[in-house]
Design an enzyme around this catalytic site. Structure first.
Site, mmCIF file in Angstrom:
data_model
loop_
_atom_site.group_PDB
_atom_site.id
_atom_site.type_symbol
_atom_site.label_atom_id
_atom_site.label_comp_id
_atom_site.label_asym_id
_atom_site.label_seq_id
_atom_site.Cartn_x
_atom_site.Cartn_y
_atom_site.Cartn_z
ATOM 1 N N TRP A 148 0.813 -1.223 0.000
ATOM 2 C CA TRP A 148 0.000 0.000 0.000
ATOM 3 C C TRP A 148 0.841 1.266 0.000
ATOM 4 O O TRP A 148 0.315 2.353 -0.164
ATOM 5 C CB TRP A 148 -0.910 0.001 1.241
ATOM 6 C CG TRP A 148 -0.168 -0.384 2.492
ATOM 7 C CD1 TRP A 148 -0.127 -1.623 3.068
ATOM 8 C CD2 TRP A 148 0.685 0.453 3.277
ATOM 9 N NE1 TRP A 148 0.702 -1.615 4.158
ATOM 10 C CE2 TRP A 148 1.209 -0.348 4.318
ATOM 11 C CE3 TRP A 148 1.068 1.790 3.222
ATOM 12 C CZ2 TRP A 148 2.098 0.144 5.271
ATOM 13 C CZ3 TRP A 148 1.949 2.286 4.168
ATOM 14 C CH2 TRP A 148 2.451 1.467 5.187
ATOM 15 N N ASN A 149 2.169 1.153 0.227
ATOM 16 C CA ASN A 149 2.909 2.406 0.486
ATOM 17 C C ASN A 149 3.200 3.220 -0.782
ATOM 18 O O ASN A 149 3.363 4.437 -0.713
ATOM 19 C CB ASN A 149 4.174 2.151 1.306
ATOM 20 C CG ASN A 149 5.162 1.257 0.623
ATOM 21 O OD1 ASN A 149 4.850 0.627 -0.387
ATOM 22 N ND2 ASN A 149 6.361 1.179 1.153
ATOM 23 N N LYS A 172 -2.665 -8.524 -7.650
ATOM 24 C CA LYS A 172 -3.361 -8.451 -6.355
ATOM 25 C C LYS A 172 -2.773 -7.250 -5.611
ATOM 26 O O LYS A 172 -1.687 -7.319 -5.049
ATOM 27 C CB LYS A 172 -3.138 -9.766 -5.602
ATOM 28 C CG LYS A 172 -3.141 -9.673 -4.085
ATOM 29 C CD LYS A 172 -4.507 -9.484 -3.480
ATOM 30 C CE LYS A 172 -4.393 -9.341 -1.961
ATOM 31 N NZ LYS A 172 -4.519 -7.936 -1.504
ATOM 32 N N ALA A 174 -2.728 -4.228 -2.558
ATOM 33 C CA ALA A 174 -2.989 -4.292 -1.115
ATOM 34 C C ALA A 174 -4.433 -3.896 -0.823
ATOM 35 O O ALA A 174 -5.005 -3.034 -1.495
ATOM 36 C CB ALA A 174 -2.036 -3.355 -0.375
ATOM 37 N N GLU A 247 10.729 -8.447 -3.277
ATOM 38 C CA GLU A 247 11.192 -7.132 -2.818
ATOM 39 C C GLU A 247 10.660 -6.966 -1.409
ATOM 40 O O GLU A 247 9.487 -6.640 -1.217
ATOM 41 C CB GLU A 247 10.634 -6.030 -3.732
ATOM 42 C CG GLU A 247 11.070 -6.111 -5.179
ATOM 43 C CD GLU A 247 12.527 -5.752 -5.362
ATOM 44 O OE1 GLU A 247 13.126 -5.138 -4.460
ATOM 45 O OE2 GLU A 247 13.069 -6.112 -6.407
ATOM 46 N N LEU A 248 11.509 -7.201 -0.408
ATOM 47 C CA LEU A 248 11.005 -7.322 0.959
ATOM 48 C C LEU A 248 11.419 -6.126 1.823
ATOM 49 O O LEU A 248 11.828 -5.089 1.321
ATOM 50 C CB LEU A 248 11.473 -8.647 1.550
ATOM 51 C CG LEU A 248 11.142 -9.878 0.690
ATOM 52 C CD1 LEU A 248 11.663 -11.149 1.344
ATOM 53 C CD2 LEU A 248 9.646 -9.988 0.433
ATOM 54 N N CYS A 281 10.259 1.353 2.074
ATOM 55 C CA CYS A 281 11.216 0.280 2.352
ATOM 56 C C CYS A 281 12.653 0.785 2.348
ATOM 57 O O CYS A 281 13.524 0.174 2.945
ATOM 58 C CB CYS A 281 11.056 -0.819 1.312
ATOM 59 S SG CYS A 281 11.239 -0.184 -0.355
ATOM 60 N N GLU A 381 12.386 -2.898 11.278
ATOM 61 C CA GLU A 381 11.852 -1.809 10.470
ATOM 62 C C GLU A 381 10.719 -1.125 11.262
ATOM 63 O O GLU A 381 9.755 -1.783 11.649
ATOM 64 C CB GLU A 381 11.285 -2.451 9.197
ATOM 65 C CG GLU A 381 10.996 -1.542 8.074
ATOM 66 C CD GLU A 381 10.450 -2.336 6.867
ATOM 67 O OE1 GLU A 381 9.764 -3.357 7.046
ATOM 68 O OE2 GLU A 381 10.722 -1.899 5.745
ATOM 69 N N GLU A 458 14.152 -4.974 -9.820
ATOM 70 C CA GLU A 458 13.137 -4.236 -10.575
ATOM 71 C C GLU A 458 13.777 -2.983 -11.140
ATOM 72 O O GLU A 458 14.598 -2.346 -10.482
ATOM 73 C CB GLU A 458 11.967 -3.852 -9.664
ATOM 74 C CG GLU A 458 11.170 -5.063 -9.252
ATOM 75 C CD GLU A 458 9.920 -4.725 -8.460
ATOM 76 O OE1 GLU A 458 9.901 -3.709 -7.760
ATOM 77 O OE2 GLU A 458 8.966 -5.511 -8.557
HETATM 78 P P1 NAP Z 1 2.556 -7.087 3.470
HETATM 79 O O1 NAP Z 1 1.669 -7.177 4.655
HETATM 80 O O2 NAP Z 1 3.609 -8.104 3.308
HETATM 81 O O3 NAP Z 1 1.577 -7.044 2.206
HETATM 82 C C1 NAP Z 1 2.064 -6.878 0.893
HETATM 83 C C2 NAP Z 1 1.073 -7.479 -0.080
HETATM 84 O O4 NAP Z 1 1.001 -8.886 0.134
HETATM 85 C C3 NAP Z 1 -0.359 -6.959 0.072
HETATM 86 O O5 NAP Z 1 -0.972 -6.935 -1.186
HETATM 87 C C4 NAP Z 1 -1.001 -8.025 0.945
HETATM 88 O O6 NAP Z 1 -2.390 -8.075 0.801
HETATM 89 C C5 NAP Z 1 -0.350 -9.258 0.350
HETATM 90 N N1 NAP Z 1 -0.370 -10.433 1.218
HETATM 91 C C6 NAP Z 1 -0.412 -10.489 2.570
HETATM 92 N N2 NAP Z 1 -0.406 -11.794 2.970
HETATM 93 C C7 NAP Z 1 -0.366 -12.560 1.851
HETATM 94 C C8 NAP Z 1 -0.343 -13.953 1.595
HETATM 95 N N3 NAP Z 1 -0.358 -14.845 2.587
HETATM 96 N N4 NAP Z 1 -0.298 -14.373 0.304
HETATM 97 C C9 NAP Z 1 -0.277 -13.498 -0.711
HETATM 98 N N5 NAP Z 1 -0.304 -12.158 -0.533
HETATM 99 C C10 NAP Z 1 -0.331 -11.687 0.733
HETATM 100 O O7 NAP Z 1 3.325 -5.686 3.427
HETATM 101 P P2 NAP Z 1 2.719 -4.236 3.555
HETATM 102 O O8 NAP Z 1 2.431 -3.979 4.988
HETATM 103 O O9 NAP Z 1 1.633 -4.035 2.562
HETATM 104 O O10 NAP Z 1 3.958 -3.359 3.054
HETATM 105 C C11 NAP Z 1 4.993 -2.982 3.914
HETATM 106 C C12 NAP Z 1 6.222 -3.850 3.711
HETATM 107 O O11 NAP Z 1 6.594 -3.844 2.347
HETATM 108 C C13 NAP Z 1 7.424 -3.319 4.454
HETATM 109 O O12 NAP Z 1 8.114 -4.376 5.054
HETATM 110 C C14 NAP Z 1 8.279 -2.694 3.366
HETATM 111 O O13 NAP Z 1 9.650 -2.615 3.647
HETATM 112 C C15 NAP Z 1 7.994 -3.597 2.224
HETATM 113 N N6 NAP Z 1 8.284 -2.942 0.945
HETATM 114 C C16 NAP Z 1 9.367 -3.367 0.238
HETATM 115 C C17 NAP Z 1 9.698 -2.733 -0.960
HETATM 116 C C18 NAP Z 1 10.888 -3.177 -1.766
HETATM 117 O O14 NAP Z 1 11.019 -2.747 -2.909
HETATM 118 N N7 NAP Z 1 11.744 -4.031 -1.242
HETATM 119 C C19 NAP Z 1 8.924 -1.675 -1.415
HETATM 120 C C20 NAP Z 1 7.817 -1.276 -0.671
HETATM 121 C C21 NAP Z 1 7.499 -1.926 0.522
HETATM 122 P P3 NAP Z 1 -3.353 -7.284 1.842
HETATM 123 O O15 NAP Z 1 -2.972 -5.858 1.835
HETATM 124 O O16 NAP Z 1 -4.699 -7.497 1.233
HETATM 125 O O17 NAP Z 1 -3.172 -7.933 3.171
#
Ligand code: NAP
Length: 478
Positions: A148-149, A172, A174, A247-248, A281, A381, A458
């Protein structure tokens, strides 16, 4: 705001399903922005099957170029509406949302210039083979899961590369921020992307995620999100031997050496740390400053941070919008509380009241000094507007502290000494490094993490090849 049309499967907008609906709300005010259909197993399978049919219809490079350029142009033409959509669903200041639209458009524009890399390569013999040909074939159906960010840009990076490579996407987004993804699907449709090449699923992660992980037609899942969910995807796809690009999470260190240009370092830190309210991130999670300059640095930092304004992203005076939801607020508050209990000093900030709802999670920008490695802010984080500052004595200590994390996404250091910079670059284990800058990635360069920040890249032509399967044809005269 862009019209919230619904999900998009096989060239049709899906506005109703048997699984009910969910609301999208403005995280600043709680205003309901849309009520959208929840999608589950049947819709996910339908989207994957549509994608499987679509990608097998060959798409010449010229057609892909036209789609990419069409989407880029439409993103830019609708910049204001899209920026407003991002701010409404995500909360970030409107000027940041405008920058996000331009950044997203940059990926479509960039990949449109890189299609020549997909032309077949040929090599001669030796006999009996007379010619070797390397084809950059599309990976096929790809699942794109985004956070979502950056509701538009994180999807644009993946979708532009997938489209350029000749894949068909099942997206899919967020749960809190599907509206930018709906807008992007609409612009793809208007740009002539054929039915099934892009499909958009809405709703909670399960069962969509589980079907993407196990369906044999999905050959690659490109995921941006938390390391915890990345691990879950690794486990769920392992039995199916499926490719992943992950990308975590990050935990970026920001090192300020004694010879740094302090005003430049402060400018960079403020811009990098507070973008999206600290919910990126690559944003700095911990600052290490040389002890000889700690006092002037902290004084100047505290002065600057105290001036930042928190509020609704639509207000032009706002520097920092709300956190995305109450759980994010609770995490940030817990990190600050833990630091204070372990001896940190709060130079700027205060304890705000816990929000009554899942919205209105405003957290004041906070500066902490006397930070030590045992504190949560130095280990995890935080994802919020908190700047924890620790001091160091030697270059060796600074680099060791920076690397003392399972994450390896982004790191920044400030020094005027090129020899020191070379040593830092050689030893910092991060995929993205800023030397005298806090700037983030660009469409032209590959971005991704080391260690538990994931794998795959990416952006850059590396990002395009991520969505290809090299196929080799050895030919002999027969
Ligand atoms: P998240 O909770 O891991 O969710 C990311 C996406 O995955 C959302 O679309 C979420 O859906 C989905 N998801 C959750 N559980 C899942 C499952 N079991 N199977 C498949 N999909 C699933 O992360 P977030 O809170 O949205 O984002 C914050 C994190 O992203 C931070 O850790 C940040 O560092 C990281 N991030 C990394 C990068 C990079 O380039 N490395 C860039 C941006 C953000 P729902 O929203 O519907 O739950």
């Amino acid at each position: 705001m862009f019209e919230p049309l619904g999900g998009w499967i096989d060239g049709r907008w899906i506005t109703r399903t048997p699984h009910g609906t969910f609301d999208v709300r403005n995280p600043a005010t709680g205003e309901r922005l849309a009520t959208l259909p929840v999608m589950a197993d049947a819709e996910t399978v339908a989207a994957i099957e549509a994608a499987e049919r679509a990608w097998q219809i060959p798409a010449p490079l010229e057609a892909r170029r036209a789609w990419l350029e069409g989407i880029r142009d439409r993103l830019l033409a609708h910049r204001e509406t899209l920026a407003r959509t991002i701010t409404l669903e995500n909360g970030k200041p409107l000027r940041e949302a405008r920058a996000e639209v331009e950044y997203a458009a940059g990926f479509f524009g960039f990949f449109a210039t890189q299609l020549h890399r997909l032309e077949p390569e040929t090599w001669p013999g030796p006999p009996p083979v007379t010619q070797w040909t390397v084809l950059h074939s599309p990976a096929g159906v790809v699942g794109l899961i985004t956070p979502w960010n950056f509701p538009l840009a994180m999807l644009a990076k993946k979708f532009a590369a997938a489209l350029a490579a000749g894949c068909a996407a099942v997206i899919k987004p967020a749960l809190p921020t599907p509206l930018s993804a709906i807008a992007l699907a609409r612009l793809a449709e208007q740009s002539g992307v054929p039915p099934g090449r892009v499909n958009l699923l809405l709703g909670p992660p399960e069962p969509i995620g589980a079907v993407l992980c196990r369906h044999p037609a999905v050959r690659l899942i490109s995921f941006t999100g938390s390391t915890a969910v990345g691990r879950r995807l690794l486990a769920a796809t392992a039995p199916h031997v499926k490719r992943l690009a992950l990308e975590l999470g990050g935990h970026a260190p920001f090192l300020v050496f004694e010879d740094a240009d302090l005003p430049a370092a402060l400018d960079a830190l403020i811009a990098n740390k507070f973008r999206a309210g600290g919910q990126t991130c690559i944003c700095t999670n911990r600052v290490y400053v040389h002890q000889s300059i700690a006092e002037p640095f902290l004084n100047a930092l505290a002065h600057r941070v105290a001036q930042l304004r928190v509020g609704n992203g639509l207000d032009p005076q706002t520097d920092i919008g709300p956190l995305i939801h109450r759980a994010a607020f609770d995490k940030v508050a817990a990190h600050v509380r833990d630091a204070l209990e372990r001896g940190a000093q709060r130079l700027v900030g205060h304890d705000p009241p816990r929000p009554e709802h899942d919205w209105g999670a405003f957290y004041p920008p906070t500066v902490l000094s006397r930070v030590t490695t045992d504190m949560l802010v130095c280990r995890e984080e935080t994802f919020g507007p908190v700047v924890p500052v620790a001091t160091f004595e030697t270059e060796e200590d600074a680099i060791a502290a920076a690397n003392n994390t399972p994450y390896g996404l982004a790191a920044y250091f400030f020094t005027r000494d090129p020899a020191r910079a070379r040593r830092c670059i050689a030893r910092l284990r991060f995929g993205h490094i800023g030397w005298n800058t806090g700037s983030g990635p660009r469409p032209e360069t590959p971005f991704g993490g080391m260690k538990q920040s994931g794998f795959g890249r990416e952006g850059g032509w590396h990002g395009l090849l991520e969505f290809c399967e090299p196929q080799v044809v050895a030919r002999a005269h027969g």
